[in-house]
Design an enzyme around this catalytic site. Structure first.
Site, mmCIF file in Angstrom:
data_model
loop_
_atom_site.group_PDB
_atom_site.id
_atom_site.type_symbol
_atom_site.label_atom_id
_atom_site.label_comp_id
_atom_site.label_asym_id
_atom_site.label_seq_id
_atom_site.Cartn_x
_atom_site.Cartn_y
_atom_site.Cartn_z
ATOM 1 N N LEU A 161 7.623 35.312 52.928
ATOM 2 C CA LEU A 161 6.086 35.296 52.033
ATOM 3 C C LEU A 161 5.145 34.433 53.037
ATOM 4 O O LEU A 161 5.452 33.380 53.696
ATOM 5 C CB LEU A 161 6.267 34.487 50.816
ATOM 6 C CG LEU A 161 7.381 35.225 49.811
ATOM 7 C CD1 LEU A 161 7.529 34.379 48.611
ATOM 8 C CD2 LEU A 161 6.995 36.508 49.351
ATOM 9 N N ASP A 162 3.810 35.063 52.548
ATOM 10 C CA ASP A 162 2.520 34.353 53.324
ATOM 11 C C ASP A 162 2.684 32.748 52.920
ATOM 12 O O ASP A 162 3.142 32.462 51.755
ATOM 13 C CB ASP A 162 1.298 34.872 53.145
ATOM 14 C CG ASP A 162 1.370 36.460 53.579
ATOM 15 O OD1 ASP A 162 2.191 36.643 54.462
ATOM 16 O OD2 ASP A 162 0.694 37.130 52.995
ATOM 17 N N GLU A 163 2.119 31.815 53.687
ATOM 18 C CA GLU A 163 2.237 30.446 53.421
ATOM 19 C C GLU A 163 1.474 30.136 51.818
ATOM 20 O O GLU A 163 2.094 29.482 51.178
ATOM 21 C CB GLU A 163 1.113 29.732 54.335
ATOM 22 C CG GLU A 163 0.971 28.347 54.242
ATOM 23 C CD GLU A 163 0.183 27.604 55.241
ATOM 24 O OE1 GLU A 163 -0.107 26.330 55.077
ATOM 25 O OE2 GLU A 163 -0.332 28.312 56.281
ATOM 26 N N THR A 194 1.347 32.368 49.392
ATOM 27 C CA THR A 194 1.773 33.409 48.505
ATOM 28 C C THR A 194 3.270 32.604 47.992
ATOM 29 O O THR A 194 3.978 31.991 48.805
ATOM 30 C CB THR A 194 2.353 34.654 48.943
ATOM 31 O OG1 THR A 194 1.037 35.427 49.336
ATOM 32 C CG2 THR A 194 3.113 35.502 47.957
ATOM 33 N N ARG A 210 -2.276 42.327 50.193
ATOM 34 C CA ARG A 210 -3.738 41.822 50.282
ATOM 35 C C ARG A 210 -4.595 42.762 50.971
ATOM 36 O O ARG A 210 -5.801 42.973 50.768
ATOM 37 C CB ARG A 210 -3.711 40.660 51.190
ATOM 38 C CG ARG A 210 -2.681 39.411 50.360
ATOM 39 C CD ARG A 210 -2.249 38.350 51.507
ATOM 40 N NE ARG A 210 -3.621 37.569 51.828
ATOM 41 C CZ ARG A 210 -3.442 36.658 52.946
ATOM 42 N NH1 ARG A 210 -2.581 36.407 53.409
ATOM 43 N NH2 ARG A 210 -4.634 35.960 52.920
#
Length: 326
Positions: free
Chosen positions: A143-145, A147, A244
């Site tokens: 996961l993105d930082e 998220t 996104r």
């Protein structure tokens, strides 16, 4: 010999040969039953207790009889390159094969150049060490930082191999809750647009004709006046920043997303009102569905919305009620 350390193994995987396995060699039986890779088979073969039949060491080309008890033992491994660091962890599920963890926003998954601490990996390695477990950190999804939500970590090579195959075949059902500006033109639909790197900024992704095929399914869960909505999202593919990028491409960027935002929303009264409510993209990996890598049992793990998204949701509902009264 004095000073020698005995080899440690993970809990063995146990299989009982069936009638249809009679007379076949062990390698073929394991390929049929569990899809074992050539690399893993070599590791098991060279390990003293890696591969046994009825308690005796076996080799890949040994013949199997119905009823034989086949055991696979993988040597334990550790992530010696990851510094253990005490960290509060929200564990959604754990057994001897996998760990599913609810990652908070603001934490990256794995150490990178210049960032060796304060990652999810540091905290998990510390957690395993305090429990006396020798386990290597093997995340299956990322996961993105900024998220939040669910991440699967395999606790041994076989579990990782099986889950990675499910990822490659898009058999892991990944679901998200998102909060976006505006409304999609349809209350339910899909976004099928290829995604690639932006030429000017290779870290940024954009919709482009020569990008990788990317598919996102969405459904509007709730609306808040005309300016915002909550979305339930399911991924058909797993590209970097996919949700996104796709939501911005249809004019509905995620609230709080400074990287994939639109100026018309950034300058809006709604953005100003929400600036103190949330300081990251409003995206949470709320559910994961997959087959357990060892038992094959269908799994569905969920994670409640974190506090900041609950605050955002309450504020958006207040805004929606205000609009309905005017």
């Amino acid at each position: 010999m004095s000073g020698e350390q005995s080899t440690e193994y993970y809990t063995p995987l146990v299989f009982v040969a069936e009638a249809s396995d009679e007379g076949r060699n062990l390698r073929d039986v394991l390929r049929k039953r569990i899809g074992i890779s050539r690399r893993l088979m070599i590791r098991l073969k060279t390990s003293e207790e890696g591969l046994t039949v009825n308690g005796a060491k076996a080799m890949p080309y040994d013949k199997v009889s119905a009823g034989d008890v086949i055991e696979l033992r993988m040597e334990t491994e550790t992530s010696d390159d990851i510094m253990p660091q005490e960290m509060e962890l929200d564990i959604a599920y754990e057994d001897e094969h996998i760990l599913v963890i609810n990652k908070p926003a603001g934490v990256i998954v794995h150490p990178t150049t210049g960032r060796y601490l304060n990652t999810l990996a540091n905290g998990i390695v510390h957690y395993w060490q305090t429990r006396g477990e020798r386990v290597r950190f093997r995340p299956v999804n990322r996961l993105d930082e900024h998220t939040s939500g669910l991440i699967i970590v395999a606790k041994h090579k076989y579990a990782h191999m099986q889950l990675a195959a499910q990822m490659t075949e898009d058999k892991i059902d990944k679901r998200y809750r998102a909060y976006a500006y505006g409304h999609p033109s349809e209350a339910k639909g899909e976004i099928n647009k290829p995604i690639g790197r932006q030429d000017e900024d290779p870290h940024r992704r954009v919709v482009r004709e020569d990008g990788a095929p990317s598919l996102t399914f969405y459904e509007v869960a709730e609306t808040y006046g005309e300016e915002a909505c909550a979305l339930d999202i399911r991924l058909g593919t797993g590209r970097t920043h996919q949700i996104r990028v796709h939501m911005t491409s249809i004019g509905c960027p995620l609230i709080g997303d400074s990287y994939y935002s639109e100026e018309r929303w950034n300058a809006s009264p709604l953005a100003a009102r929400l600036s103190g409510v949330i300081d990251r993209q409003a995206l949470h990996a709320i559910s994961l569905g997959f087959d357990h890598p060892v038992t094959g049992e269908p799994m569905r793990i969920t994670a409640a919305l974190p506090d900041d998204l609950q605050r955002l949701e309450r504020e958006l509902r207040n805004i929606g009620e205000e609009h309905s009264r005017t």
